[in-house]
Design a protein around this motif. Sequence first.
Motif, PDB file in Angstrom:
ATOM      1  N   GLN A  39       5.741   0.730   0.768  1.00  0.00           N
ATOM      2  CA  GLN A  39       6.770   0.122   1.610  1.00  0.00           C
ATOM      3  C   GLN A  39       6.988   0.921   2.889  1.00  0.00           C
ATOM      4  OE1 GLN A  39      10.132  -0.244  -1.111  1.00  0.00           O
ATOM      5  NE2 GLN A  39      10.160  -2.425  -0.614  1.00  0.00           N
ATOM      6  N   ALA A  40       6.815   2.219   2.828  1.00  0.00           N
ATOM      7  CA  ALA A  40       7.042   3.076   3.990  1.00  0.00           C
ATOM      8  C   ALA A  40       5.936   2.958   5.041  1.00  0.00           C
ATOM      9  CB  ALA A  40       7.166   4.526   3.538  1.00  0.00           C
ATOM     10  N   PHE A  41       4.808   2.322   4.715  1.00  0.00           N
ATOM     11  CA  PHE A  41       3.704   2.205   5.660  1.00  0.00           C
ATOM     12  C   PHE A  41       4.069   1.333   6.850  1.00  0.00           C
ATOM     13  CE2 PHE A  41       0.369   2.796   2.071  1.00  0.00           C
ATOM     14  CZ  PHE A  41       0.780   4.104   1.920  1.00  0.00           C
ATOM     15  N   GLY A  42       4.903   0.359   6.641  1.00  0.00           N
ATOM     16  CA  GLY A  42       5.258  -0.546   7.731  1.00  0.00           C
ATOM     17  C   GLY A  42       5.890  -1.817   7.195  1.00  0.00           C
ATOM     18  N   GLU A  43       5.971  -2.803   8.067  1.00  0.00           N
ATOM     19  CA  GLU A  43       6.639  -4.058   7.733  1.00  0.00           C
ATOM     20  C   GLU A  43       5.902  -4.812   6.627  1.00  0.00           C
ATOM     21  OE1 GLU A  43       4.776  -6.745  11.260  1.00  0.00           O
ATOM     22  OE2 GLU A  43       5.817  -4.885  11.718  1.00  0.00           O
ATOM     23  N   ALA A  44       6.625  -5.699   5.974  1.00  0.00           N
ATOM     24  CA  ALA A  44       6.048  -6.505   4.901  1.00  0.00           C
ATOM     25  C   ALA A  44       5.156  -7.598   5.486  1.00  0.00           C
ATOM     26  CB  ALA A  44       7.163  -7.123   4.068  1.00  0.00           C
ATOM     27  N   ASN A  45       4.328  -8.181   4.635  1.00  0.00           N
ATOM     28  CA  ASN A  45       3.455  -9.300   4.983  1.00  0.00           C
ATOM     29  C   ASN A  45       2.450  -8.961   6.075  1.00  0.00           C
ATOM     30  OD1 ASN A  45       4.933 -10.668   3.092  1.00  0.00           O
ATOM     31  ND2 ASN A  45       6.058 -11.888   4.563  1.00  0.00           N
ATOM     32  N   ARG A  46       1.936  -7.766   6.021  1.00  0.00           N
ATOM     33  CA  ARG A  46       0.903  -7.342   6.963  1.00  0.00           C
ATOM     34  C   ARG A  46       0.077  -6.245   6.307  1.00  0.00           C
ATOM     35  NH1 ARG A  46       1.245  -3.416  11.439  1.00  0.00           N
ATOM     36  NH2 ARG A  46      -0.709  -3.659  12.530  1.00  0.00           N
ATOM     37  N   PHE A  47      -1.254  -6.368   6.390  1.00  0.00           N
ATOM     38  CA  PHE A  47      -2.117  -5.324   5.847  1.00  0.00           C
ATOM     39  C   PHE A  47      -2.134  -4.129   6.794  1.00  0.00           C
ATOM     40  CE2 PHE A  47      -4.109  -8.587   3.133  1.00  0.00           C
ATOM     41  CZ  PHE A  47      -4.153  -7.878   1.949  1.00  0.00           C
ATOM     42  N   PHE A  48      -1.966  -2.934   6.210  1.00  0.00           N
ATOM     43  CA  PHE A  48      -2.035  -1.681   6.945  1.00  0.00           C
ATOM     44  C   PHE A  48      -3.198  -0.872   6.405  1.00  0.00           C
ATOM     45  CE2 PHE A  48       2.322  -2.883   7.591  1.00  0.00           C
ATOM     46  CZ  PHE A  48       2.540  -2.555   8.921  1.00  0.00           C
ATOM     47  N   PRO A  49      -4.155  -0.509   7.261  1.00  0.00           N
ATOM     48  CA  PRO A  49      -5.296   0.272   6.774  1.00  0.00           C
ATOM     49  C   PRO A  49      -4.891   1.707   6.458  1.00  0.00           C
ATOM     50  CG  PRO A  49      -5.471  -0.086   9.138  1.00  0.00           C
ATOM     51  CD  PRO A  49      -4.265  -0.855   8.669  1.00  0.00           C
ATOM     52  N   LEU A  50      -5.469   2.258   5.418  1.00  0.00           N
ATOM     53  CA  LEU A  50      -5.282   3.663   5.122  1.00  0.00           C
ATOM     54  C   LEU A  50      -6.230   4.449   6.003  1.00  0.00           C
ATOM     55  CD1 LEU A  50      -4.975   3.726   1.234  1.00  0.00           C
ATOM     56  CD2 LEU A  50      -3.212   3.366   2.944  1.00  0.00           C
ATOM     57  N   ALA A  51      -5.812   5.610   6.418  1.00  0.00           N
ATOM     58  CA  ALA A  51      -6.570   6.401   7.385  1.00  0.00           C
ATOM     59  C   ALA A  51      -7.589   7.292   6.701  1.00  0.00           C
ATOM     60  CB  ALA A  51      -5.618   7.258   8.208  1.00  0.00           C
ATOM     61  N   SER A  52      -8.556   7.731   7.490  1.00  0.00           N
ATOM     62  CA  SER A  52      -9.468   8.765   7.010  1.00  0.00           C
ATOM     63  C   SER A  52      -8.741  10.099   7.119  1.00  0.00           C
ATOM     64  CB  SER A  52     -10.750   8.763   7.838  1.00  0.00           C
ATOM     65  OG  SER A  52     -10.424   9.025   9.187  1.00  0.00           O
ATOM     66  N   GLU A  53      -9.340  11.154   6.683  1.00  0.00           N
ATOM     67  CA  GLU A  53      -8.676  12.461   6.628  1.00  0.00           C
ATOM     68  C   GLU A  53      -8.224  12.971   7.986  1.00  0.00           C
ATOM     69  OE1 GLU A  53     -10.907  15.322   4.385  1.00  0.00           O
ATOM     70  OE2 GLU A  53     -11.515  13.790   2.968  1.00  0.00           O
TER      71      GLU A  53
END
Length: 183
Positions: A39-53
């Motif tokens: 939930q802390a990644f960003g707004e709902a109803n949107r895919f958020f990519p996980l970052a590389s290192e």
Amino acid sequence: MRSFLYAIAIGLVGAALLHIVIILSLPSFTGRDAYTRVQAFGEANRFFPLASEGNTLAPINDDPAMKTAVCTFSVENGPIRLFADGDVPFWSLAVYDEASNEVFSMNDRTSVSGALDTLIATPIQLIGIRKAVPAELEQSILVEMRGEEGYAVLRTFVPTQSRQEAATAFLADASCEAFTADQ
């Protein structure tokens, strides 16, 4: 002496059970369970990519051969449609409820035509949809979710550096949106 040993044994078993309960419930008390973190990644109803290192502002994707994106959603006000299509060698989707219990999973081999096209809804919402399936959902996979909130994890395989761009585009174009019958 016998009752003393019995009391010690009962005490040890009780202490072990208490420790197990505390350890298993710790994430919910700390607010660091998977759902809260997503939930802390960003707004709902949107895919958020996980970052590389290298990028420390976003959550970390720990597998270099996979690219991952997450989306939080709520089906309280209506179904959620997950859609993605692209030229990637493999993708997988897992849907979790707010307690991080897996509700549904699939991959490109089990999808219709290789594209991700899934509708997530409550049992009552699905009854209404199944009575008259809209044309845009004829090829969709309908997923029943008992709770109202959850998150989806979409992953794609990146076997070589030359596939990096296609995988990034696949995740960037993926949608996690509220479904309305006129879509």
